[in-house]
Design an enzyme around this catalytic site. Structure first.
Site, mmCIF file in Angstrom:
data_model
loop_
_atom_site.group_PDB
_atom_site.id
_atom_site.type_symbol
_atom_site.label_atom_id
_atom_site.label_comp_id
_atom_site.label_asym_id
_atom_site.label_seq_id
_atom_site.Cartn_x
_atom_site.Cartn_y
_atom_site.Cartn_z
ATOM 1 N N GLU A 115 15.809 -43.145 -11.391
ATOM 2 C CA GLU A 115 15.376 -43.531 -10.177
ATOM 3 C C GLU A 115 15.408 -43.868 -8.831
ATOM 4 O OE1 GLU A 115 11.255 -45.419 -10.974
ATOM 5 O OE2 GLU A 115 12.437 -46.957 -12.552
ATOM 6 N N GLY A 120 -5.547 -11.138 9.026
ATOM 7 C CA GLY A 120 -5.423 -10.761 10.335
ATOM 8 C C GLY A 120 -4.732 -9.762 11.539
ATOM 9 N N HIS A 127 -1.973 -44.157 -5.674
ATOM 10 C CA HIS A 127 -2.253 -44.384 -7.146
ATOM 11 C C HIS A 127 -3.024 -43.575 -7.567
ATOM 12 C CE1 HIS A 127 -4.488 -47.309 -9.435
ATOM 13 N NE2 HIS A 127 -3.767 -47.835 -10.202
ATOM 14 N N TYR A 178 13.354 -31.786 -21.287
ATOM 15 C CA TYR A 178 11.990 -31.832 -21.880
ATOM 16 C C TYR A 178 11.425 -32.520 -20.135
ATOM 17 C CZ TYR A 178 11.871 -36.699 -22.594
ATOM 18 O OH TYR A 178 11.945 -38.255 -22.323
ATOM 19 N N SER A 234 15.744 -40.324 -18.274
ATOM 20 C CA SER A 234 15.006 -39.645 -18.039
ATOM 21 C C SER A 234 14.730 -39.727 -16.581
ATOM 22 C CB SER A 234 13.312 -40.669 -18.118
ATOM 23 O OG SER A 234 12.104 -40.034 -18.160
ATOM 24 N N ARG A 261 3.830 -45.961 -20.155
ATOM 25 C CA ARG A 261 3.808 -47.549 -19.174
ATOM 26 C C ARG A 261 2.877 -48.726 -19.402
ATOM 27 N NH1 ARG A 261 2.093 -42.537 -15.489
ATOM 28 N NH2 ARG A 261 0.544 -41.958 -17.160
ATOM 29 N N GLY A 285 12.776 -39.987 -12.841
ATOM 30 C CA GLY A 285 11.955 -40.465 -12.163
ATOM 31 C C GLY A 285 11.795 -40.224 -11.187
ATOM 32 N N THR A 286 11.494 -39.076 -10.722
ATOM 33 C CA THR A 286 11.414 -38.533 -9.573
ATOM 34 C C THR A 286 10.297 -38.754 -8.694
ATOM 35 O OG1 THR A 286 9.735 -36.344 -11.093
ATOM 36 C CG2 THR A 286 12.568 -35.729 -10.770
ATOM 37 N N ASN A 287 9.667 -39.557 -9.292
ATOM 38 C CA ASN A 287 8.685 -40.203 -7.469
ATOM 39 C C ASN A 287 9.379 -41.556 -7.291
ATOM 40 O OD1 ASN A 287 6.569 -39.090 -9.093
ATOM 41 N ND2 ASN A 287 5.957 -40.617 -10.515
ATOM 42 N N ASP A 288 9.729 -41.894 -7.413
ATOM 43 C CA ASP A 288 10.720 -42.618 -7.113
ATOM 44 C C ASP A 288 12.553 -42.296 -6.354
ATOM 45 O OD1 ASP A 288 8.728 -44.818 -7.321
ATOM 46 O OD2 ASP A 288 10.114 -45.929 -8.562
ATOM 47 N N ARG A 328 -3.270 -1.138 -7.021
ATOM 48 C CA ARG A 328 -2.456 -2.327 -7.018
ATOM 49 C C ARG A 328 -3.189 -3.469 -7.976
ATOM 50 N NH1 ARG A 328 -5.888 -4.679 -1.472
ATOM 51 N NH2 ARG A 328 -8.014 -4.899 -2.127
ATOM 52 N N MET A 369 -4.064 -5.701 11.599
ATOM 53 C CA MET A 369 -5.043 -4.740 12.005
ATOM 54 C C MET A 369 -5.367 -4.291 10.534
ATOM 55 S SD MET A 369 -4.742 -1.435 14.182
ATOM 56 C CE MET A 369 -4.630 -0.175 12.752
ATOM 57 N N LYS A 416 1.010 -1.360 0.359
ATOM 58 C CA LYS A 416 -0.004 -0.119 0.177
ATOM 59 C C LYS A 416 0.756 1.325 -0.271
ATOM 60 C CE LYS A 416 -3.904 0.409 2.851
ATOM 61 N NZ LYS A 416 -4.549 0.607 2.423
ATOM 62 N N CYS A 455 10.125 -36.927 -16.118
ATOM 63 C CA CYS A 455 8.851 -37.868 -15.956
ATOM 64 C C CYS A 455 8.342 -38.456 -14.531
ATOM 65 C CB CYS A 455 8.679 -39.411 -17.637
ATOM 66 S SG CYS A 455 9.546 -40.802 -16.358
ATOM 67 N N ARG A 472 8.157 -47.034 -21.983
ATOM 68 C CA ARG A 472 9.175 -47.617 -20.143
ATOM 69 C C ARG A 472 8.685 -49.392 -20.483
ATOM 70 N NH1 ARG A 472 7.603 -45.888 -14.503
ATOM 71 N NH2 ARG A 472 5.863 -47.183 -14.646
ATOM 72 N N ARG A 509 -2.899 2.934 8.665
ATOM 73 C CA ARG A 509 -3.674 1.533 8.231
ATOM 74 C C ARG A 509 -2.164 0.650 8.162
ATOM 75 N NH1 ARG A 509 -6.434 4.891 4.260
ATOM 76 N NH2 ARG A 509 -8.578 4.381 4.360
#
Lengths: 886, 886
Positions: free
Chosen positions: B747, B106, B469, B854, B767, B575, B769-772, B353, B108, B27, B834, B631, B97
């Site tokens: 992975e 939250g 899953h 990619y 590639s 997959r 495999g960032t989950n595993d 703003r 004032m 502000k 992936c 894969r 203000r």
């Protein structure tokens, strides 16, 4: 310069040396060395291992100039011996033997008397003046060559020999006359011609090249290939071929042949130990047709034999042999295994090599040789195989006892044990109370079985690998364990196990050997271990030479005492959860887990506090003056919960809650992958009151005993976790006058990668938890990998099970990253290892190379680790020296 | 130099600027900027955020020189306004203000009319010539100050006000007379004195410092702290305080107050959009007591309102405001949200703003502003929130509809869906056949549920997290999904679910909102998505500016078509196991698993081959001209096996084997930690015939369609595994005239660490495999982490769920190691991602920074990823430029 394919030896000088084993094979190198030492070695030459390699690389053809070099080598032998290969009147005979770097079953062994044919046999008869000897030699040659080189079935020759003895009514080979033998030779040649479609080669050159070719071909027999795969021997090593002038121990009663060890290979005592036979060839000693006689009077007395010793029969030659013994030991500075032949009263040395020995002998020889100033302490330490010490620490099977082996599993925890088969931990504890020896037999064990495992003499499982729960706990307790014996089917409901057709019921006696993995029916006698003074001496030297300390993984007072007895220099891992399983405590633990409010949880924890405190106090007292690292609670909570319907009901009754509620909570706590679940410091984050209670118990116990504990937080992945939990511990310590440090396990890849941040957060030490670090780095569950690990080893993907020997490339790389990052922040960061690898010599060598402060292993592996640590330090030092020199 | 704690603004010049938000708050910075632009901003000053920080760092005390600087700032305001703070005849009144960097609930909010007391109220009356106005202002001031600063309960004042209206028989506040108001003021002061124990402060300086202190104290209210934690706002940011001369929109009918957007915030259309009220103060517009009127005739017509617009009522001021609108948009080059007051015909700007807007509006405004040459394409792209595009791709709840929310889970897959509750996949498929909308509701889903998930309109689970899953598959399919709604108890046997007291039976209607995680009773109306031309324009620009390609994770023809429709530039992850679950195929898959010999396994695989081949051929045809990465089989075999007694019997009957045998095999295949078990390339190592079949199917399909497939091996840990399997694939390709490449998932931490070796073994692409990789690097099971992840986020251990947003410090470090090592060996190594993170903008930015080729994500996230990739490229480029410049 053209390659040298052939190395001559004999007559006091040689082309080769003992340290040219890679090129000449063990046998050839040592023959050359002995000749150079001036020992009486029959002249000969070695065709190098490089010829073998070249042979296979070039489609089974020899290097172009090999023929000439062999001819040259042979000419030198002829000159030294004063005889000519193939000469009708004064023929040179040779032996042809294989010789790889390490002796290897499946390889062609020996062809003797090569060079004999229908003409030279007459020359030999004339030269030796013994027609029978000449024809017997010819007969033996055709038989050996026919068998080994021409691959005519062995029994064809035996049949002819037996028929001749029957026809001529004689009983011993020795009773056959020259005429008989001439007939046998004719029959042998006929059978060869029949089987091969061409006559037995009369041309000595053809014979020689046939034998050389057979040695090289034997490098590729299926048996040799299998052996190499099992023992990690690369195909490229190849084998050498040794061609050597024949000497004869079978030309009369002034001839003999024998084998000897320069010291007793089973006790290590320093006396000449060996056997000989008069008028015999080498294979006669080995074949066991005639009973060999002792070399010495001393030996003969020991064995209570009537047969005269060589010391008595041929005192002059024996004296020569004693000189050779001393010369060899002084030169090689190790106990030697030698072969010799006496021809017409003259001694010839045919082989020397380092003698195989028992672990006890190895210790004694090493200690004695230091006293004799033959070797230094460091060399004595390097000579010993740390793994072999296991033999000395556990009962072993009586080598003479009969064994009825019915199954084989993994050698999961060394030692042998007999006892009755029992299928549950409770029953095992019950039955063991009166001293009955029990073998606890289960599909797999869990923390709930600890009391039964402790009560048992041995543990047998049908699932799981070298680092399964059963294996790890058994090694920790020093119990014999055979794990993952997959051919055994256990039906614990019916209290029976089946192995093929064998049915073994509860109470039946079996024996397991945790050093070999064998499972045997009935009781097999065992031999108790006794630790010698030599053991103490070696351990003393080991500690003096080691840079790293050796600690033990221990939590019970018994384990701690055993560890200290074996020389542990502290406790590297006290797993507090093991203290939770005692029957009086597990109820409180379970109540704590079922608590729905912080208050209820604290109430249950308060009941556990006194027990934890006194456990720690006892441990601190036993380990007085030594560091003790205590790991806060690690396993997922569901490990503490009852599983069977019966247990669930019992717990529910005691806790006065509905059993359905228990089941529901069990369902809530179930995890897909518990190894990666709600455990380790994650418990401390979600239930800080658990860690607070443990910290309080540690501090109170430390105040009571004056200990300075090291508190270790498990499964840290981020520095924030560490900060939060260190704050909690520091908060608990406030107002208590106790010195302590807080550190962490490095057991997740992320912790290793972020070690700098964790160090910045105030970690005083890192302890590599390589079990879990291996699981996560490789994405490999140690409980489940048994299914495919054999395939992985067989296909060479892993050289060894990465849960037994550290994967230095992968896991080790993370350890190095963590060590470097940690010490970059905190120079004095204490680094240790507390995974199973802490007791594995190869892994200990890696730990030394990356500068760890200590390794920690199960109590029974402490001596092994102490020796391995010393070896690693000595090798590392000499590697550094070499680097500096270069 | 002493610190500057106070920044003045107004009267055409300011100490601050718009880009000083960190110091002055949003502000304050914009007030300063507007003043500098020459816009009519009432004079004032900002106390900086550094004062807030200093205040808390120094035990709630102000910097020593703050008092003087505030006095100086106030003096400037007095001078600009020509009035004096606390002056009895010509008093300056101010507003106070808060103003943090970002607006924050939250905190004032506002105190108006500060400076009034029993004396100055008379001055204000005289100055304004309106006694009623003066006393009303005084009354409002006491009420606001009493509430906000003195914390006297709000209702105390309301009660007095209401009583006065009753007593005096008036209905509206406005109808109260000056006399009434004077009485009310007296009553207000009395209640303050009673509640506070001391009188209402009459000293304007005391009032001012009280209000400033209240702003700073509100920074630490529990609500503010909670908000900061949730929104990742560091405590150190602090808040600023703005003190500004009062202007009055409530001094008569030539006064007004209003709020406006420079363009329509819900459609983005370029017209002036706003509301105003005559003779009112700002809070009257917000409070909704009076109905605000439209700014423009156009707006009034659109709304069909009778009330006159400002354009009609105050044409001169309106024209001024239109000028301000153009000036602000030109200056800020973005749509603005403004507040203004008209005092006695004079316009004052109180705030500007960037305006909040819907996703559709954001797209339109961005595209329009490029056409208007206000901004460039890159800036247009950077303005948009990729996540917000989700709104455009999925049905959303009608914002006007009534919602009966009964539970909240994780917003696992965006979109809203209504349907009947069904508890099993089979039933879901059955019921959906006639077009019935179904919400498949399960504790958790497994690969066996795929057909039911596909048939369902939405998926609801009570367990599992953002990458369970259910969540992953639902996102892939574009189905709405609420996951891990833990307060719901599903009893699928009884076909009922309970949420507190609510009982929902099979067939009952519910609605889920996968964008918020809400679960609602009954049917809630939804709005269908429509993709505008602006969307296409933006996507076109995104692709032009992105360096990375965006591919999709897809295996079914439907998914592939959706992905291509959304502009996917290939398939990054097909997959193959998803192809195994079709009812006609699963039997062969199971037979393959039960095969005890290689021959039997091959026989079963031969039956699967034609199906795999035609699947691949169809996929290649749909993606013609684009790369497709396939894969090979990844999940543990037990995922394919029947679980229920019924299924086991059915399979056993079909396969003509004993059901006991099936159960035994199920037992054998059971794993403790399946995530770390016998899966991925480990299947290819132990059962090479499986991978050989898949490779053959791929090559045959490629030959048929002319594709050049990329074959990807999962779960590689060592280069030896890769070599063995690449050889197998190359062997299968022999004689087939097909161009292909073989690469691997990265992975496992070990694969990342050994990427150089794997590259040397011939991997053409990696590639991630960032989950595993996240699971193993952090040792964290994504299926189980839900139990403690909320604690971890709350305690700041993770800023965000590492399965949703890449842990760049840990997992990212491994990715960098792998990328560097891989490209050091093979310069043209193709790198992609992936895992689920491939669709997360923050993670995509990291991928750009490390030079991936990619990202690949689920089809419905492709547009999001395209935009995020473009933003990442633009930011990276400008970061590089800055670096070069520096």
């Amino acid at each position: 310069m053209a390659a040298q394919w052939v190395y001559s030896f004999g007559a006091g000088k040689s082309d080769g040396r003992a340290d040219m084993k890679n090129l000449l094979g063990g046998k050839g190198a040592n023959l050359a060395e002995m000749a150079t030492l001036g020992l009486p070695v029959p002249a000969g030459f070695t065709v190098t291992t490089e010829v073998c390699t070249a042979f296979y690389q070039n489609k089974n053809t020899y290097p172009a100039d090999l023929k000439d070099q062999v001819a040259e080598g042979l000419a030198k032998v002829e000159k030294a011996i004063g005889a000519k290969f193939g000469d009708a009147t004064n023929p040179l005979l040779v032996s042809v033997r294989s010789g790889a770097r390490a002796s290897m079953p499946g390889m062609m062994d020996t062809v003797l008397n090569l060079g004999l044919n229908d003409e030279t046999v007459r020359g030999l008869a004339a030269q030796s003046g013994d027609e029978r000897f000449a024809w017997d030699s010819y007969r033996r040659f055709i038989q050996m060559y026919g068998d080994v080189v021409l691959e005519v079935p062995h029994h064809e020759f035996e049949d002819i020999l037996e028929r001749s003895k029957l026809d001529n009514d004689v009983h011993q080979d020795n009773d056959l006359s020259a005429v008989h033998l001439r007939d046998i030779v004719a029959a042998y040649k006929a059978v060869v011609k029949k089987k091969m479609g061409k006559p037995f080669p009369m041309d000595p050159q053809e014979q020689l090249w046939g034998a050389i070719g057979a040695v090289f071909k034997s490098w590729m027999t299926p048996r040799a290939i299998t052996y190499r795969r099992i023992h990690d021997i690369p195909e490229e090593w190849g084998t050498a071929v040794n061609v050597q002038a024949m000497v004869f121990g079978n030309m009369g009663d002034d001839c003999a042949t024998g084998v000897a060890f320069t010291r007793d290979p089973s006790t290590g005592e320093n006396y000449f130990y060996g056997e000989y036979l008069v008028n015999a060839q080498g294979e006669d000693v080995v074949a066991g047709i005639r009973t060999p006689q002792s070399l010495t009077v001393n030996g003969r007395n020991k064995e209570g034999s009537d047969l005269p010793s060589m010391e008595e029969v041929m005192p002059d030659v024996f004296k020569q042999l004693c000189d050779v013994r001393l010369k060899l030991e002084k030169h090689y500075r190790d106990m030697q295994d030698i072969e010799f032949t006496v021809q017409s009263g003259k001694l010839y040395m045919l082989q020397t090599r380092a003698g195989k020995r028992t672990s006890a002998a190895a210790l004694k020889i090493a200690v004695d040789m230091v006293a004799e100033k033959l070797i230094g302490e460091d060399e004595a330490l390097l000579r010993l195989d740390p793994q072999a010490l296991d033999q000395l620490l556990h009962p072993t099977l009586d080598p003479g006892a009969h064994k009825h082996i019915v199954a084989k599993g993994l050698p999961a925890s060394p030692g042998a044990a007999s006892g009755i088969v029992i299928f549950t931990a409770d029953e095992a504890e019950e039955r063991a109370k009166d001293g009955t020896k029990v073998i606890l037999s289960r599909k797999e064990t869990s923390p709930e079985d600890i009391h039964g495992m402790h009560a048992a003499a041995g543990i047998l499982t049908t699932r799981g690998g070298m680092t399964s729960h059963a294996a790890v706990v058994a090694r920790g307790m020093g119990r014999a364990c055979v794990a993952g014996a997959g051919s055994i089917h256990i039906d614990s409901e019916q209290k029976v196990m089946r192995i093929g057709d064998h049915v073994i019921r509860e109470g039946d006696l079996i024996t397991i050997d945790g050093s070999t993995g064998e499972v045997m029916l009935g009781k097999v006698a065992t031999v108790k271990p006794q630790l010698s003074d030599d053991f103490a001496t070696i351990m003393g030297w080991a500690d003096a030479h080691a840079r790293m300390k050796v600690r033990a993984n221990a939590e019970t007072p018994l384990d701690a005492k055993v560890a200290r007895g074996f020389g542990a220099q502290g406790i590297g891992l006290c797993r507090t959860e093991h203290m939770f399983f005692e029957p009086t405590r597990i109820q409180h633990v379970r109540e704590m887990i079922f608590a729905r409010t912080v208050e209820a949880r604290k109430e249950a924890l308060d009941k556990l506090l006194p027990a934890q405190r006194s456990d720690f106090a006892e441990l601190f007292t036993i380990m007085k003056g030594l560091p003790v690292t205590i790991r806060l609670l690690d396993p997922p909570l569901h490990e503490f919960l009852p599983q069977s319907d019966e247990d669930i009901q019992a717990f529910a009754d005691l806790a006065k809650i509905d059993s359905e509620q228990v089941r529901r909570r069990l369902g809530e706590l179930h995890e897909q992958n518990p190894m990666l679940g709600h455990r380790g410091c994650r418990l401390g984050i979600t239930f800080p009151e658990i860690y607070a209670m443990q910290a309080r118990a540690i501090f109170d116990a430390a105040l009571e005993t004056g200990a300075t504990p090291e508190i270790m937080i498990p499964l840290i992945a981020t520095d924030v976790e560490f900060t939060i939990l260190k704050n909690l511990i520091d908060e608990t310590a406030k107002g208590k006058n106790v010195i302590y440090s807080v550190g962490t396990m490095i057991e997740l890849p992320r912790a290793a990668l972020m070690a700098d941040k964790i160090a910045e957060s105030g970690a005083a030490f890192f302890s590599f938890g390589t079990n879990d670090l291996t699981q996560t780095t490789l994405g490999l569950s140690r409980d489940d990998s048994g299914m495919f690990m054999p395939d992985y080893i067989r296909q060479g993907i892993f050289a060894r099970d990465p849960f037994a020997t550290l994967d230095t490339e992968g896991v080790g790389q993370l350890m190095q990253i963590a060590g470097q990052k940690g010490r970059a922040v905190r120079k004095d960061m204490k680094l240790g290892i507390c995974g199973e690898h802490g007791g594995d010599p190869a892994s200990i060598a890696f730990c030394e190379s990356m500068g760890l402060d200590y390794v920690s292993c199960s109590p029974y592996r402490v001596p092994i680790a102490r020796l391995a640590a010393a070896q690693a330090a000595i090798r590392e030092k000499s590697a550094v020296k070499k680097k500096v020199a270069a």
